[in-house]
Enzyme design. Structure first.
Site, short mmCIF file in Angstrom:
data_model
loop_
_atom_site.label_atom_id
_atom_site.label_comp_id
_atom_site.label_asym_id
_atom_site.label_seq_id
_atom_site.Cartn_x
_atom_site.Cartn_y
_atom_site.Cartn_z
N LYS A 1 0.79 -1.14 -0.01
CA LYS A 1 0.05 -0.01 0.00
C LYS A 1 0.63 1.31 0.01
O LYS A 1 0.63 2.26 -0.64
CB LYS A 1 -0.77 0.06 1.10
CG LYS A 1 -1.95 1.11 1.32
CD LYS A 1 -3.21 0.91 2.03
CE LYS A 1 -3.03 0.62 3.50
NZ LYS A 1 -2.83 1.77 4.32
N ARG B 1 -7.52 -3.52 9.65
CA ARG B 1 -6.65 -4.43 10.38
C ARG B 1 -7.23 -5.13 11.78
O ARG B 1 -6.78 -6.15 11.90
CB ARG B 1 -5.38 -3.84 10.74
CG ARG B 1 -4.62 -3.21 9.40
CD ARG B 1 -3.14 -2.78 9.33
NE ARG B 1 -2.63 -2.00 8.53
CZ ARG B 1 -2.25 -2.39 7.38
NH1 ARG B 1 -2.41 -3.72 6.84
NH2 ARG B 1 -1.85 -1.41 6.35
N ASP C 1 2.05 -1.10 11.91
CA ASP C 1 0.72 -1.89 11.37
C ASP C 1 0.16 -3.28 11.79
O ASP C 1 -0.76 -3.59 11.52
CB ASP C 1 0.37 -1.64 10.03
CG ASP C 1 0.36 -0.12 9.68
OD1 ASP C 1 0.14 0.76 10.18
OD2 ASP C 1 0.87 0.25 8.43
#
Ligand code: S3P
Length: 421
Positions: free
Chosen positions: A5, A378, A304
């Site tokens: 991304k 997520r 992340d």
């Protein structure tokens, strides 16, 4: 595996500032990337899909954005929005930035403050949130900037604004964060110097007003997306899965280091260089994990990955302590609270102490919970991974946001044997 991304969004942005045609292969066709492409089109770039995961950008040159009509909508994408704020700050135009309810709740002041020092002016509500209007600088001023938080988005915004300024823009980061912007700028012909500092930080010096020359981009598989099926493979007995072409940039591999310390054997097969990034095929087999302490200094290289690491920790023997997670509070959701609630609702003992997350592993969580995902892809994927290994199935309240970063996630998990309905 879906494309990275961070690299997909940067390829669009730098392509938009290059003169001529940039070809991108392996693009992530997730909603965050598509909303960024939509915004860049409104700023004058020509962006077209030419095949499966093949895209083409015809740029306008550094500082050459046109004034858009109507607001730019970045949807759920903090990266698209913050990087575009930087790019627009160096153009003599005015643009309004907006996004969905999640993006509207995220702090923008951290980016606007240095951009205003560079000569841009922001019209923004007192809480520093979207929607906001930015008037770019007519004569951008290069600055020396020390980000108050470790953030690749913030660093990148300043570098993108610095492209339009005469002289040197310098970013001095106390902790190194993902370096895709600096690498791609150099690849497009900008004069960028990166010096490693003694304390683990970096000084990035960009010479302003370069002409960016389009170069072909190959987007590697996103390690932050691979993380979900990878942890699932570790947790589900008898699994063996190979993940092809996963990016191994050392500023992105903190999760692999941590899982290795927990006892996972993740074998990198065929390390190679593709499109300027190191990649490898990763072979993962199910394993028994043990609890570990994850130092705060590792956070930027796995920022992340904490929700899915916390899920892995719930299946481990013993306690896992994850330190220094302050920045998780300002992601697509308050990810520290959402991760704790995800685990707690599925029978796992978990504590938030200050900025630390402490998970008591017990081999196999009970499951059976309904997880609130808070518009956060997520959290949704981490909950599904938990459900694959827990005693009882797990439900999530909303799966739509998975498409921001991992289109095809459900189909991929089904093809690996997961039962999702
Ligand atoms: C990103 C940087 C990180 C990360 C995000 C992508 C990037 O955010 O969480 O998913 O592409 O630069 P911060 O810069 O806010 O840490």
């Amino acid at each position: 595996m879906p494309g990275d991304k961070s690299i997909s969004i940067r390829a669009l942005l730098l392509g938009a500032f290059a003169v001529g045609e940039t070809r991108i292969a392996g693009m992530l066709e997730g909603e965050d990337v598509l909303s960024t492409a939509g915004a860049l089109r409104r700023l004058g770039a020509h962006i077209a899909q030419t095949g499966e995961r093949q895209w083409q950008v015809r740029g306008v040159g550094v500082g050459g954005f046109a004034e858009p009509r109507g607001a730019l909508d970045f949807g759920n994408s903090g990266t698209g929005c913050r990087l575009a704020l930087g790019a627009v700050a160096g153009c003599p135009i005015t643009a309004t930035f907006d996004g969905d309810a999640s993006l509207r709740s995220r702090p923008m002041r951290r980016v606007l403050e240095p951009l205003e020092r560079m000569g841009a002016r922001a019209l923004v509500s007192a809480d520093g949130r979207l929607p906001l209007t930015l008037a770019g600088a007519r004569d951008p001023i290069p600055i020396v900037f020390k980000p108050p938080v470790p953030s690749a988005q913030l660093k990148s915004a300043i570098l993108l604004a610095g492209l339009s300024a005469p002289g040197e823009t310098v970013v001095i980061e106390a902790e190194a964060t993902r370096d895709h912007t600096e690498k791609m700028l150099a690849y497009f012909g900008a004069d960028v110097q990166v010096d490693r500092l003694d304390n683990g930080g970096r000084r990035i010096t960009l010479a302003g007003q370069p002409e960016l020359a389009p170069r072909p981009i190959v987007v590697p598989a996103d390690p932050s997306s691979a993380a979900f099926p990878l942890v699932a493979a570790l947790l589900v007995p008898r699994s063996e899965v190979v993940f092809p072409g996963v990016m191994m940039n050392p500023l992105r591999t903190g999760l692999l280091t941590t899982l290795g310390e927990m006892g996972a054997a993740i074998e990198p097969l065929e390390r190679r260089n593709e499109g300027g990034e190191e990649v490898a095929d990763l072979r993962v087999r199910a394993a028994t994990l043990r609890g570990v302490e994850v130092p705060a200094s590792r956070a930027p290289s796995m920022i992340d990955e904490y929700p899915v690491l916390a899920v892995a920790a719930a299946f481990a023997e013993g306690v896992t302590v994850m330190r220094g997670l302050k920045e998780l509070r300002v992601k697509e959701s308050d990810r520290l609270a959402a991760t704790a609630a995800l685990l707690r609702g599925n029978g796992v003992t978990v504590e938030v102490e200050g900025d630390d997350l402490i998970v008591q592993g017990n081999g196999r969580p009970a499951g059976g919970g309904i997880v609130a995902t808070h518009m956060d892809h997520r959290i949704a994927m981490a909950a599904i991974v938990l459900g694959l290994g827990s005693e009882r199935p797990v439900q999530i309240d909303d799966g739509r946001f998975i498409a921001t970063s991992f289109p095809g996630f459900v189909e991929l998990m089904r093809s690996l044997g997961a039962q999702l309905s």
